[in-house]
Design a protein around this motif. Sequence first.
Motif, PDB file in Angstrom:
ATOM      1  N   THR B  21      39.344  60.682  43.778  1.00 15.09           N
ATOM      2  CA  THR B  21      39.861  59.602  42.944  1.00 15.09           C
ATOM      3  C   THR B  21      38.880  59.209  41.858  1.00 15.09           C
ATOM      4  N   VAL B  22      37.570  59.374  42.082  1.00 16.65           N
ATOM      5  CA  VAL B  22      36.643  58.890  41.065  1.00 16.65           C
ATOM      6  C   VAL B  22      36.145  59.985  40.128  1.00 16.65           C
ATOM      7  N   SER B  23      36.403  61.266  40.452  1.00 16.43           N
ATOM      8  CA  SER B  23      35.814  62.304  39.607  1.00 16.43           C
ATOM      9  C   SER B  23      36.517  62.327  38.244  1.00 16.43           C
ATOM     10  N   ARG B  24      35.700  62.492  37.202  1.00 14.75           N
ATOM     11  CA  ARG B  24      36.214  62.427  35.836  1.00 14.75           C
ATOM     12  C   ARG B  24      36.940  63.711  35.459  1.00 14.75           C
ATOM     13  N   ASN B  25      36.410  64.808  35.963  1.00 10.15           N
ATOM     14  CA  ASN B  25      36.956  66.105  35.585  1.00 10.15           C
ATOM     15  C   ASN B  25      38.065  66.500  36.572  1.00 10.15           C
ATOM     16  N   ALA B  26      39.215  66.896  36.052  1.00  5.96           N
ATOM     17  CA  ALA B  26      40.345  67.211  36.929  1.00  5.96           C
ATOM     18  C   ALA B  26      40.040  68.401  37.828  1.00  5.96           C
ATOM     19  N   VAL B  27      39.297  69.389  37.325  1.00  7.00           N
ATOM     20  CA  VAL B  27      38.986  70.556  38.148  1.00  7.00           C
ATOM     21  C   VAL B  27      38.084  70.153  39.311  1.00  7.00           C
ATOM     22  N   ASN B  28      37.094  69.305  39.037  1.00  7.47           N
ATOM     23  CA  ASN B  28      36.254  68.805  40.125  1.00  7.47           C
ATOM     24  C   ASN B  28      37.098  68.091  41.177  1.00  7.47           C
ATOM     25  N   GLY B  29      38.029  67.263  40.695  1.00  8.66           N
ATOM     26  CA  GLY B  29      38.896  66.535  41.609  1.00  8.66           C
ATOM     27  C   GLY B  29      39.652  67.477  42.523  1.00  8.66           C
ATOM     28  N   MET B  31      38.808  70.468  43.373  1.00  9.67           N
ATOM     29  CA  MET B  31      37.874  71.099  44.306  1.00  9.67           C
ATOM     30  C   MET B  31      37.567  70.171  45.480  1.00  9.67           C
ATOM     31  N   TYR B  32      37.336  68.882  45.173  1.00 12.17           N
ATOM     32  CA  TYR B  32      37.093  67.927  46.258  1.00 12.17           C
ATOM     33  C   TYR B  32      38.289  67.848  47.182  1.00 12.17           C
ATOM     34  N   MET B  33      39.481  67.968  46.594  1.00  9.67           N
ATOM     35  CA  MET B  33      40.690  67.893  47.408  1.00  9.67           C
ATOM     36  C   MET B  33      40.725  69.053  48.406  1.00  9.67           C
ATOM     37  N   ILE B  34      40.292  70.237  47.962  1.00  9.24           N
ATOM     38  CA  ILE B  34      40.244  71.378  48.876  1.00  9.24           C
ATOM     39  C   ILE B  34      39.311  71.063  50.042  1.00  9.24           C
ATOM     40  N   VAL B  35      38.137  70.477  49.730  1.00  8.25           N
ATOM     41  CA  VAL B  35      37.186  70.133  50.789  1.00  8.25           C
ATOM     42  C   VAL B  35      37.837  69.153  51.764  1.00  8.25           C
ATOM     43  N   SER B  36      38.557  68.185  51.188  1.00  2.14           N
ATOM     44  CA  SER B  36      39.214  67.194  52.038  1.00  2.14           C
ATOM     45  C   SER B  36      40.237  67.857  52.959  1.00  2.14           C
ATOM     46  N   PHE B  37      41.007  68.799  52.410  1.00  2.00           N
ATOM     47  CA  PHE B  37      42.010  69.495  53.227  1.00  2.00           C
ATOM     48  C   PHE B  37      41.349  70.297  54.336  1.00  2.00           C
ATOM     49  N   VAL B  38      40.227  70.955  54.014  1.00  2.00           N
ATOM     50  CA  VAL B  38      39.552  71.764  55.034  1.00  2.00           C
ATOM     51  C   VAL B  38      39.010  70.869  56.138  1.00  2.00           C
ATOM     52  N   ALA B  61      45.289  74.027  51.481  1.00  2.00           N
ATOM     53  CA  ALA B  61      44.028  74.371  50.843  1.00  2.00           C
ATOM     54  C   ALA B  61      44.162  75.664  50.048  1.00  2.00           C
ATOM     55  N   GLY B  62      45.070  76.546  50.480  1.00  2.00           N
ATOM     56  CA  GLY B  62      45.227  77.808  49.773  1.00  2.00           C
ATOM     57  C   GLY B  62      46.230  77.717  48.650  1.00  2.00           C
ATOM     58  N   ALA B  63      47.517  77.839  49.017  1.00  2.00           N
ATOM     59  CA  ALA B  63      48.558  78.017  48.011  1.00  2.00           C
ATOM     60  C   ALA B  63      48.702  76.806  47.100  1.00  2.00           C
ATOM     61  N   VAL B  64      48.823  75.608  47.690  1.00  2.00           N
ATOM     62  CA  VAL B  64      49.116  74.431  46.877  1.00  2.00           C
ATOM     63  C   VAL B  64      47.980  74.152  45.907  1.00  2.00           C
ATOM     64  N   MET B  65      46.748  74.283  46.405  1.00  2.00           N
ATOM     65  CA  MET B  65      45.634  73.953  45.526  1.00  2.00           C
ATOM     66  C   MET B  65      45.447  74.990  44.426  1.00  2.00           C
ATOM     67  N   PHE B  68      47.713  73.884  41.870  1.00  2.00           N
ATOM     68  CA  PHE B  68      47.179  72.723  41.153  1.00  2.00           C
ATOM     69  C   PHE B  68      46.181  73.175  40.088  1.00  2.00           C
ATOM     70  N   LEU B  69      45.220  74.008  40.541  1.00  2.00           N
ATOM     71  CA  LEU B  69      44.182  74.459  39.615  1.00  2.00           C
ATOM     72  C   LEU B  69      44.795  75.214  38.451  1.00  2.00           C
ATOM     73  N   PHE B  70      45.783  76.045  38.795  1.00  2.00           N
ATOM     74  CA  PHE B  70      46.459  76.840  37.787  1.00  2.00           C
ATOM     75  C   PHE B  70      47.057  75.932  36.713  1.00  2.00           C
ATOM     76  N   ILE B  71      47.761  74.874  37.195  1.00  2.00           N
ATOM     77  CA  ILE B  71      48.423  73.967  36.249  1.00  2.00           C
ATOM     78  C   ILE B  71      47.379  73.235  35.414  1.00  2.00           C
ATOM     79  N   ILE B  72      46.309  72.764  36.097  1.00  2.00           N
ATOM     80  CA  ILE B  72      45.276  72.015  35.368  1.00  2.00           C
ATOM     81  C   ILE B  72      44.698  72.888  34.254  1.00  2.00           C
ATOM     82  N   MET B  73      44.406  74.162  34.597  1.00  2.00           N
ATOM     83  CA  MET B  73      43.802  75.017  33.594  1.00  2.00           C
ATOM     84  C   MET B  73      44.797  75.420  32.516  1.00  2.00           C
ATOM     85  N   LEU B  74      46.067  75.590  32.936  1.00  2.00           N
ATOM     86  CA  LEU B  74      47.088  76.002  31.979  1.00  2.00           C
ATOM     87  C   LEU B  74      47.351  74.913  30.962  1.00  2.00           C
TER      88      LEU B  74
END
Lengths: 503, 191
Positions: B21-29, B31-38, B61-65, B68-74
């Motif tokens: 919630t606090v990370s400024r960069n969407a990609v970082n966010g 990544m943290y979400m993946i850690v949270s899921f694991v 952690a796999g498919a959905v994220m 997400f990353l794909f959309i963020i980068m796209l």
Amino acid sequence: MNYNGFQELAATNQWSAIWPELSMAGIGLLVLCLDLFLPSSRKRLIPLVAIFGQLALLAVLVMGCGCATESTGPLFGGMIESGPYTPYMRAFFVLSSTLVCYLGVSYLSRQNLPRSEFYLLTIFVSGAMMLLVQSSNFVMLFVSLETVTIGFYVLVSYCRYSPFSLEAGLKYLILGALSSAILLFGIVLLYGAASNPALAQSTTDSMNFAALGKFIAATPEEPLVLVGAVLVLCGICFKIGAVPFQIWVPDVYQGAPTPVTAFLAVSSKAAGFLVLMNLVAGPFAALSKLTVPLLSAIAIITILFGNITALGQRNVKRVIGLSGIAHAGYLLVGVVAMAVGVALAPWAIIFYLFAYLFASFAVFGVMVHLAGVEDEIQEIDHYQKLAERQPFLAGVLAIGLGSLAGIPPLAGFIGKLLLFIAAFQAELYTLLGAAIIGVVISVYYYFGWMREAFFIKPALPGDEARPSYPMPGAVGIIHKLTLGLLVVITVLMGLFQRGIFGG
Amino acid sequence: MPDFLFYLFSALTVLSAFLVTVSRNAVNGAMYMIVSFVGMAALFVLLEAYFLAALQVLVYAGAVMVLFLFIIMLLDAGKGRTVRPDRLTTAAACIGGLLLISGLIYITFDSGAAPSTPLPVITELPENATATNIPFTTSSRSFGYGLFTKYMLPFQVTGFLLLIAMIGVIVLSKRIDSSGDEPAKPRIAKS
């Protein structure tokens, strides 16, 4: 390890009992395969396959309607249960889907859009609606409802280079997702309450309508149950476009391609009402102290809001949308009467839905014919002097609008009369009053539209500044036959009701 | 030892969820979400729900994220200007969060607040499984039995739902020229 329980369960998976739904899925898949494998010179066959396939299914269904329809009991482990209305609603959805495909043919011939996917999506969505109205389990209800809703997201934004269509699609997507979330939250609360072993009559199968109904009857005062039931009803009210969940209706009805508007107005609304009827008479039967006042208030506001806002509209699709809100209000009166326990009410609702189907498709047939490439900006002015230019279309329009307004010899009148009788039997006099006021108001805008078509206005100074509208082309023989059939059925349903629904 | 692992993974889950919630960069966010899921998957393992843990890693952690990353980068998100919520929204969110936390604390520490009955421990299907009562067990086998008997019809309808979604995405995004049904506009002749 004991497998008996599962063998019992597997025995209730009678696929033959849902053959109409399977046939719809089959027709849809056939269209998909034809689109893949046919050479593009033969692609014109695809709408024919879609329409005649559904007509054949409809013929079989109508012949089956007259036979004795005993309830088969819960099937698929309690997922679906066909009730007394199921055969009629199956015929309703197949008929509506056929007509939508038919309107789609004339609409798509004017647009540079992908063709066969339109028929495919319409057929799949109709099949899902047929399952939706039979579902007796919240899992089944939600899965089929989502299939319907996601199909509509695509269909509403189908004309994707039109900004209106895209706007409508976006609005429908966001509000539809919101309403699904509200519905799901209500379901979860009910599930959580009914599975709590500390409460009386708690059940391990709390998604099932019958088990949930028993639990609610034992603990009707539980706050979690009340909140859950209200949220579920709110979610359904979004789908039928009742006030205060009607915000999406005018924009989406205007922006969607006209056949999709017809599909939304008729099938989607009917499916929502059947679900509401199943819920009010099923699991929420013990909550009538909550549902009756709640739905009564919604019905009164919906009738008045729909009719009053439709008064000032000039765009025909918005008029149809807002008057559709009013029709939802009349139907809600029937649902309230059903919750009170009037035996006539469900049949009155189904008769009204059929009358609404025939009248709406007659009007939409005229609208599709008159529309140019940009059919979102069809104003009432387009219909000026229609009686001179196209007397046939003007006649169809008059009978369709007359039936929607509830003019005596037509089907819409009998539908409203039946609903009002049901409301009278249920002693809902306030609702009855509001509904009658609503009908009187509605006569104004329906007849204003008709007046535009039939009577020539004296030329006023400044009329030259108005845009002139292109003359509609000649009406094809098939279009004439279809519209004529709809009109004849509307008149016949108004004159002879004996024999429909077993008298 | 399990206690220690529980606290370790809970802390990991909560901390990384907070960082999302606090990370400024969407990609970082993401990544943290993946850690949270694991971390959550590890908690499932501690609860002996191995199937859920595997699904959590594979699907979320796999498919959905990845999606997400794909959309963020796209969409190249995160480059636009940041919108600060107004004061009213902030106040409402703070009050709502405080209410939620106090409610959770109340339920956790007040034994009378939520009547709870101990859940039966099942690792295999019991003898008395009936049509209305498929117990949830920790083995993946019971999910299979449920899906292919009681939930057969919704399972199949879900397949159609995915088909509709797939067709819809293609219809709405494919180029109009390649619709191929009819030659819509006369092409400009090659000069």
